[in-house]
Design an enzyme around this catalytic site. Structure first.
Site, PDB file in Angstrom:
ATOM      1  N   CYS A   3       0.855  -1.195   0.000  1.00  0.00           N
ATOM      2  CA  CYS A   3       0.000   0.000   0.000  1.00  0.00           C
ATOM      3  C   CYS A   3       0.885   1.238   0.000  1.00  0.00           C
ATOM      4  CB  CYS A   3      -0.917  -0.005   1.222  1.00  0.00           C
ATOM      5  SG  CYS A   3      -1.783   1.553   1.467  1.00  0.00           S
ATOM      6  N   CYS A   6       0.601   3.348   3.142  1.00  0.00           N
ATOM      7  CA  CYS A   6       1.259   2.703   4.291  1.00  0.00           C
ATOM      8  C   CYS A   6       2.770   2.915   4.196  1.00  0.00           C
ATOM      9  CB  CYS A   6       0.920   1.222   4.352  1.00  0.00           C
ATOM     10  SG  CYS A   6      -0.751   0.885   4.962  1.00  0.00           S
ATOM     11  N   HIS A  45      -4.338   1.041   8.504  1.00  0.00           N
ATOM     12  CA  HIS A  45      -4.898   0.873   7.156  1.00  0.00           C
ATOM     13  C   HIS A  45      -6.405   0.613   7.177  1.00  0.00           C
ATOM     14  CE1 HIS A  45      -4.703  -0.055   2.839  1.00  0.00           C
ATOM     15  NE2 HIS A  45      -5.692  -0.874   3.125  1.00  0.00           N
ATOM     16  N   HIS A  98      -8.445   8.094   2.421  1.00  0.00           N
ATOM     17  CA  HIS A  98      -7.853   9.439   2.456  1.00  0.00           C
ATOM     18  C   HIS A  98      -8.921  10.460   2.121  1.00  0.00           C
ATOM     19  CE1 HIS A  98      -7.291   7.757  -1.588  1.00  0.00           C
ATOM     20  NE2 HIS A  98      -7.414   8.989  -2.060  1.00  0.00           N
ATOM     21  N   HIS A 100      -9.218  14.269   0.621  1.00  0.00           N
ATOM     22  CA  HIS A 100      -8.571  15.384  -0.056  1.00  0.00           C
ATOM     23  C   HIS A 100      -9.067  16.680   0.582  1.00  0.00           C
ATOM     24  CE1 HIS A 100      -7.387  13.036  -3.785  1.00  0.00           C
ATOM     25  NE2 HIS A 100      -8.365  12.277  -3.345  1.00  0.00           N
TER      26      HIS A 100
HETATM   27  P1  AMP Z   1      -7.589   9.122  -5.215  1.00  0.00           P
HETATM   28  O1  AMP Z   1      -7.482   9.125  -6.713  1.00  0.00           O
HETATM   29  O2  AMP Z   1      -8.795   9.791  -4.675  1.00  0.00           O
HETATM   30  O3  AMP Z   1      -7.387   7.718  -4.683  1.00  0.00           O
HETATM   31  O4  AMP Z   1      -6.386  10.013  -4.678  1.00  0.00           O
HETATM   32  C1  AMP Z   1      -5.087   9.557  -4.586  1.00  0.00           C
HETATM   33  C2  AMP Z   1      -4.222  10.783  -4.567  1.00  0.00           C
HETATM   34  O5  AMP Z   1      -2.940  10.393  -4.150  1.00  0.00           O
HETATM   35  C3  AMP Z   1      -4.068  11.480  -5.918  1.00  0.00           C
HETATM   36  O6  AMP Z   1      -4.545  12.819  -5.819  1.00  0.00           O
HETATM   37  C4  AMP Z   1      -2.578  11.412  -6.179  1.00  0.00           C
HETATM   38  O7  AMP Z   1      -2.070  12.571  -6.810  1.00  0.00           O
HETATM   39  C5  AMP Z   1      -2.027  11.246  -4.778  1.00  0.00           C
HETATM   40  N1  AMP Z   1      -0.720  10.618  -4.694  1.00  0.00           N
HETATM   41  C6  AMP Z   1      -0.314   9.495  -5.332  1.00  0.00           C
HETATM   42  N2  AMP Z   1       0.948   9.197  -4.986  1.00  0.00           N
HETATM   43  C7  AMP Z   1       1.350  10.139  -4.104  1.00  0.00           C
HETATM   44  C8  AMP Z   1       2.542  10.392  -3.386  1.00  0.00           C
HETATM   45  N3  AMP Z   1       3.622   9.590  -3.476  1.00  0.00           N
HETATM   46  N4  AMP Z   1       2.602  11.470  -2.570  1.00  0.00           N
HETATM   47  C9  AMP Z   1       1.524  12.293  -2.449  1.00  0.00           C
HETATM   48  N5  AMP Z   1       0.366  12.116  -3.095  1.00  0.00           N
HETATM   49  C10 AMP Z   1       0.270  11.056  -3.925  1.00  0.00           C
END
Ligand code: AMP
Length: 112
Positions: A3, A6, A45, A98, A100
């Site tokens: 993950c 994680c 998680h 998560h 946003h």
């Molecule tokens: P979701 O599409 O709602 O699952 O959001 C996942 C989010 O994680 C997206 O906005 C990605 O830009 C963000 N994301 C993916 N990898 C990373 C990372 N290594 N660091 C910070 N954000 C990330």
């Protein structure tokens, strides 16, 4: 468990942290969709909103006390949006719960 978030919690993948405590971590989204784009996640998680239960919901309440604190610190005085994508139709790309936090400009009024 393989993950991404994680691994960020474990420090195996770097992130730009904006808040951390024993239960949750907030860090800047790697591909921001607004001037301020922060993700806040539980350290334990949970796959997504669809895995929230009576047993694990306390961390979600905790996160929702931290979101306004973070927003205030980020200067989002004119408002912001909190979003959680769920599953395939919700376009969830990382299967770790998560939220946003999006702000720093006038956001669009369409949710879809
Ligand atoms: P979701 O599409 O709602 O699952 O959001 C996942 C989010 O994680 C997206 O906005 C990605 O830009 C963000 N994301 C993916 N990898 C990373 C990372 N290594 N660091 C910070 N954000 C990330």
């Amino acid at each position: 468990m393989d993950c991404l978030f994680c691994k960020i919690i474990a420090g195996e993948i770097p992130s730009t942290k904006v808040y951390e405590d024993d239960e949750c971590l907030a860090f800047r989204d790697i591909a921001p969709q607004a001037p301020t784009h922060i993700l806040i996640i539980p350290k334990k998680h949970i796959g997504g909103v669809d895995e929230i239960t009576e047993e694990n919901a306390a961390v979600v309440a905790h996160i929702f006390t931290k979101i306004p604190e973070i927003a205030r610190k980020e200067g989002l005085t004119d408002g912001y949006r909190v979003v959680s994508n769920v599953g395939k139709n919700g376009c969830q790309s990382v299967r770790h719960l998560h939220f946003h936090i999006l702000g720093g400009k006038q956001l669009g009024d369409s949710m879809v």
